[in-house]
Design a protein around this motif. Structure first.
Motif, PDB file in Angstrom:
ATOM      1  N   TRP A  10      15.485  13.796   1.853  1.00 48.92           N
ATOM      2  CA  TRP A  10      14.169  14.205   2.373  1.00 48.92           C
ATOM      3  C   TRP A  10      13.140  13.108   2.133  1.00 48.92           C
ATOM      4  CZ3 TRP A  10      14.039  17.919   5.676  1.00 48.92           C
ATOM      5  CH2 TRP A  10      14.890  19.016   5.562  1.00 48.92           C
ATOM      6  N   LYS A  11      13.400  12.290   1.119  1.00 45.89           N
ATOM      7  CA  LYS A  11      12.460  11.217   0.783  1.00 45.89           C
ATOM      8  C   LYS A  11      12.730  10.038   1.710  1.00 45.89           C
ATOM      9  CE  LYS A  11      10.641  13.098  -2.983  1.00 45.89           C
ATOM     10  NZ  LYS A  11       9.217  13.488  -3.047  1.00 45.89           N
ATOM     11  N   MET A  12      11.766   9.710   2.521  1.00 50.62           N
ATOM     12  CA  MET A  12      11.995   8.673   3.537  1.00 50.62           C
ATOM     13  C   MET A  12      12.180   7.290   2.923  1.00 50.62           C
ATOM     14  SD  MET A  12       9.722  10.009   6.756  1.00 50.62           S
ATOM     15  CE  MET A  12       8.192  10.274   5.897  1.00 50.62           C
ATOM     16  N   TRP A  71      14.801  13.951  11.751  1.00 50.79           N
ATOM     17  CA  TRP A  71      14.867  13.827  10.285  1.00 50.79           C
ATOM     18  C   TRP A  71      15.710  14.951   9.701  1.00 50.79           C
ATOM     19  CZ3 TRP A  71      12.929  18.388   8.814  1.00 50.79           C
ATOM     20  CH2 TRP A  71      11.916  18.977   9.595  1.00 50.79           C
ATOM     21  N   GLU A 107       0.619  15.654   5.708  1.00 49.25           N
ATOM     22  CA  GLU A 107       1.374  14.820   4.763  1.00 49.25           C
ATOM     23  C   GLU A 107       2.299  13.823   5.459  1.00 49.25           C
ATOM     24  OE1 GLU A 107       3.958  17.050   2.255  1.00 49.25           O
ATOM     25  OE2 GLU A 107       4.540  15.314   1.047  1.00 49.25           O
ATOM     26  N   VAL A 108       2.981  14.281   6.500  1.00 48.43           N
ATOM     27  CA  VAL A 108       3.953  13.395   7.128  1.00 48.43           C
ATOM     28  C   VAL A 108       3.251  12.219   7.806  1.00 48.43           C
ATOM     29  CG1 VAL A 108       4.096  14.657   9.329  1.00 48.43           C
ATOM     30  CG2 VAL A 108       6.066  13.337   8.505  1.00 48.43           C
ATOM     31  N   SER A 165       2.393   9.712   5.219  1.00 48.46           N
ATOM     32  CA  SER A 165       3.563   8.900   4.862  1.00 48.46           C
ATOM     33  C   SER A 165       3.757   7.764   5.866  1.00 48.46           C
ATOM     34  CB  SER A 165       4.826   9.768   4.838  1.00 48.46           C
ATOM     35  OG  SER A 165       4.748  10.710   3.790  1.00 48.46           O
ATOM     36  N   CYS A 204       7.218   2.848   5.039  1.00 44.37           N
ATOM     37  CA  CYS A 204       7.886   4.045   5.586  1.00 44.37           C
ATOM     38  C   CYS A 204       8.393   3.751   7.003  1.00 44.37           C
ATOM     39  CB  CYS A 204       6.913   5.218   5.575  1.00 44.37           C
ATOM     40  SG  CYS A 204       7.601   6.747   6.246  1.00 44.37           S
ATOM     41  N   GLU A 262       6.315  12.527  12.821  1.00 39.56           N
ATOM     42  CA  GLU A 262       6.755  13.757  13.467  1.00 39.56           C
ATOM     43  C   GLU A 262       6.347  13.810  14.936  1.00 39.56           C
ATOM     44  OE1 GLU A 262       8.166  16.557  13.301  1.00 39.56           O
ATOM     45  OE2 GLU A 262       8.984  16.689  11.319  1.00 39.56           O
ATOM     46  N   GLU A 292       4.456  16.838  18.126  1.00 43.18           N
ATOM     47  CA  GLU A 292       3.514  17.897  18.504  1.00 43.18           C
ATOM     48  C   GLU A 292       2.409  17.451  19.447  1.00 43.18           C
ATOM     49  OE1 GLU A 292       2.472  21.169  15.948  1.00 43.18           O
ATOM     50  OE2 GLU A 292       3.744  20.376  14.350  1.00 43.18           O
ATOM     51  N   GLU A 294       9.162  13.132   3.428  1.00 45.80           N
ATOM     52  CA  GLU A 294       8.076  12.629   2.575  1.00 45.80           C
ATOM     53  C   GLU A 294       8.435  11.202   2.220  1.00 45.80           C
ATOM     54  OE1 GLU A 294       7.543  16.631  -0.084  1.00 45.80           O
ATOM     55  OE2 GLU A 294       8.854  15.072  -0.862  1.00 45.80           O
ATOM     56  N   TRP A 295       7.432  10.389   1.961  1.00 49.43           N
ATOM     57  CA  TRP A 295       7.727   9.031   1.537  1.00 49.43           C
ATOM     58  C   TRP A 295       8.247   9.047   0.095  1.00 49.43           C
ATOM     59  CZ3 TRP A 295       9.441   4.757   2.866  1.00 49.43           C
ATOM     60  CH2 TRP A 295       9.394   3.634   2.020  1.00 49.43           C
TER      61      TRP A 295
END
Lengths: 520, 520
Positions: free
Chosen positions: A180-182, A228, A270-271, A274, A280, A334, A336, B519-520
């Protein structure tokens, strides 16, 4: 020969510009390029919403979001709506699924109609009329899914092998990292490539196609990648470097005090924060590209099977995606919002009919929409086209060169209710919607809830940096765009309970039906 | 005391201006005038479509026609839509029906969902969640209806007593005349007054209310009158003469070469042709008035029962109609188009709460709509208000003086697909829709299918004779009206599968739900 089968392939979160045949200078997609050479690549294909759930419900219903009502992820599709699977079933056909749909059942509606049992109908409704080979939506840790069981059978000893192997990565020192951590995106997945989601879903599809023999079929092969978590198995994790990525498209003006409030608030999520970190972007983009080449490689296996079985003779093949990915463009991550990197998707169609020979290998510039696929499939299979409910148009008119008038704009919608951004904008619970109208020259975005519109001049500003939504010089353009949106909105197909043949039959029939108007 | 019961009374085809309390100089409606004195008369009440089926579906669903989709008579209401009866049922209440609904079941949808059986659910769905005391839609000869059986029991010896007695008339020479022929409108019906539809339906309601005792109830008392056939039983057939009728409102310009094509084609329909004959107007209008006074007399019986049982203490009472009647105005008969004599309806509401004492006997000029009744009833009964699906607003804010902002326009819609006029206009089968936006100053009508708009300046032209829809001087007004229509269309409630509480709960919950963004 006319099509007897349909292979409807979808990627998740694949940008339109991430294909070799679409001009990416470094990304290798030889099998998709071959498909484009055999068929038509639609260069202006748009989804009806830039996020999985509503976009897919438009792909599957052939209807705009305003019509099907599943406006965001985790908004159920009403039990009153029908999908491709139902249209096929009405003609005695079945729609098979390998992979993802994002379908969420209408539990309120099913309960109201006493359809919340475990019988075949309830199962079909819960799955949106798909018949599952195996559904795998990805990005939900499922410990009892068929994929999880299969992974354990392959030796992945874990209660949750998806979390522990598929999206987990092995660091250079051998330690295990959270996918999950990019920041871990450049590390290889712990799962072996042949056990990855892309391989597994392809295996399901190959087994199904082979098992059908000469029996006609319709299959939705629906990959969860390159969505992702951005973790690729070897060798795809290391196939590309940051030097192979497309340039990041963002501009200081988009972060300025005059930025549109919705854009500004999405940049605070948040994304997005990042992806405002260049490290990132540099970690994610190469892996995103690797995941795409991996899909392409597996599509090569599919093409080979079609070849071996002679299925290119009688199979309509479509490749597309449910939306794109910001990947740092416009200071966002992301999806949208309404930028082209999200709303514009790859769409390649192979039409086996000799009538389509003249268009093979061509690029079609006219606007096509996600909602066009259901009518295309019904048309290709010679089934009733249901124009009383379907809002798209068969693309065979384009592949076979018979279409005359065609749409001159694409529409997409978004419901921002479920975002923290909505709360920060001070908007109460309710419906808070955006509507994009995209022409060759302009992108206009209408927001409800008192929010200002957005307007981009795509000829002068193809990167969509400079918002003219409140520029007094462009009021006439905005008015014209709103007029077009009104035309669109007032032509949505709300009268879905009668076929057009029934409507025609009932026209001027009040006397024949025994109901009279008074006569003098 | 708060309301425990709701009495929802509807007439069929009753114009707003045909009530004593609305200013009719000759028509006697003392019981409705009493209701207005006890409650509030809404002077600008509009229906959502000027014809029975779609108007009633808006009354019953609390939703605009574009949302519920039953755009014309005999267009079924989708099995995915819910009505007042369902909202009540969710709270353990029942909605009883005496009279007409015009509900047509969604046979395709019910078949798809295997709900086409004979169980309780199938029956409720077919009736739109009404529980029938007796449904009587009128103007359909039904030989096996409860009303037909009852008439035979009263001595009307006929296989079809409705056709042979209820709408048949006795001529001066004793011969029997066909009530469908409007030339016979001044003759008395063959049925005795106490056996007429209005009397029969009232009897059903009285019996029901009495039988409930102190048990709470919700009743839809739905008269089929003064809808055609225009035949009244004695003495109502002769109660009024042409000299008592309102002046006919029509103007040569409406028949001119510049008349709007839809208006022109509706004037060519048979019923309009009949009403272009003054003899027809002079025969029909007095009988129409007599039928209204008859309804009023029977409502006196209802008021008396409420009085005797103490039900005025705890019963919300609404009186309205599903649309008006041209009666020769604008060279038209029947209904459908967007003139006020069709779209504007009587609406009187008695709110038993002491909080409404300050508004008793007042006339409320703000715009209210048919869709406001479902939210009003739920509000009055203290039940959940379902704002995720209901598009109207509770009127208690007006009767109790608590509303602040209120709507400044009414919307109505029409689907002309089923009319011969549509064919004469050269339009193919499909959806062909009109949208009315009516403000205090303007009436704007937007047509799809390439038809020009209509515009009326209601201050200068309250009779709506002079169409400014293509007048260059009024382009700015038309643009402004279209902008308001776009606001309306983009705020329709399409996301009906989640309550607003669920939407609020799901806002910003992707992490809590186990779905992560990178998340980063």
């Amino acid at each position: 020969m006319a099509a007897r089968n349909v292979l409807f392939i979808m990627c998740d979160q694949l940008r339109w510009d991430h294909l070799g045949c679409a001009g990416h200078p470094h990304l290798r997609t030889p099998n998709l390029d071959r498909l484009a050479a055999r068929g038509v690549r639609f260069d202006h294909a748009y989804v009806q919403s830039g996020i999985c759930g509503p976009s897919r419900m438009s792909f599957y219903t052939g209807r705009y979001v305003a019509s099907h009502g599943a406006t965001h992820n985790r908004v159920p599709l009403s039990v009153g709506e029908v999908t491709l699977g139902w249209h096929l079933r009405e003609s005695g056909r079945t729609l098979a699924l390998a992979g993802k749909t994002h379908m969420l059942p209408d539990s309120h509606g099913m309960k109201r109609l006493l359809l919340d049992g475990q019988d075949e109908l309830a199962v079909l409704l819960r799955e949106g009329w798909f018949t599952l080979l195996d559904r795998h939506d990805g990005h939900h840790a499922e410990t009892q899914s068929a994929y999880a069981h299969w992974l354990r059978a392959q030796g992945y000893d874990s209660a949750d092998p998806w979390t522990d192997y598929v999206i987990a990565a092995t660091d250079t020192d051998g330690s295990i990292r959270n996918g999950w951590k990019m920041r871990h995106a450049r590390l290889p997945a712990r799962v072996r490539e042949e056990h990855s989601e892309t391989a597994y879903t392809t295996d399901q599809a190959l087994r199904f196609i082979e098992a059908q023999g000469d029996t006609p079929w319709v299959l939705h092969l629906s990959y969860v990648k390159p969505h992702w978590p951005y973790i690729a198995p070897a060798p795809y994790h290391a196939m590309y470097g940051p030097e192979h990525a497309l340039p990041v498209r963002r501009h200081a003006v988009e972060r300025g005090s005059n930025a549109h409030p919705v854009l500004r608030e999405f940049q605070e999520e948040e994304v997005a924060q990042s992806f405002q970190n260049d490290a990132c972007i540099e970690a994610v983009r190469p892996t995103y590209m690797g995941l795409i080449t991996q899909v392409d490689d597996h599509l090569g296996r599919v093409w080979d099977l079609l070849e071996r079985m002679g299925r290119w003779e009688d199979t309509l093949v479509v490749f597309t995606s449910d939306h794109g990915d910001y990947l740092g463009d416009h200071w966002l991550g992301e999806k949208e919002l309404f930028h082209d990197c999200v709303q514009r998707v790859p769409m390649i169609m192979y039409d086996p009919s000799p009538d389509a020979d003249a268009t093979r290998g061509t690029v079609e510039p006219r606007f096509v929409e996600a909602i066009d696929l259901v009518p295309t499939f019904l048309d290709a299979l010679g089934l009733p086209e249901a124009p009383h409910v379907l809002e798209g148009r068969s693309l065979l008119g384009l592949t076979r060169g018979t279409a005359t008038a065609w749409r001159e704009a694409a529409i997409s919608e978004l419901d921002i209710t479920f975002r923290a951004a909505r709360r920060r904008l001070g908007l109460p619970t309710g419906q808070h919607r955006g509507f994009m109208l995209r022409t060759a020259e302009w992108k206009y975005i209408h927001w409800t809830s008192g929010l200002a519109p957005q307007l981009y001049d795509l000829r002068a500003d193809p990167d969509e940096f400079f918002d003219l939504g409140t520029d007094p010089a462009h009021e006439a353009t905005r008015v014209a765009m709103r007029e077009r949106l009104l035309d669109w909105a007032t032509n949505l197909k709300c009268r879905t309970t009668l076929t057009w043949a029934e409507a025609e039959f009932r026209t001027d029939r009040h006397k024949a039906a025994g109901v009279f108007y008074g006569e003098w």
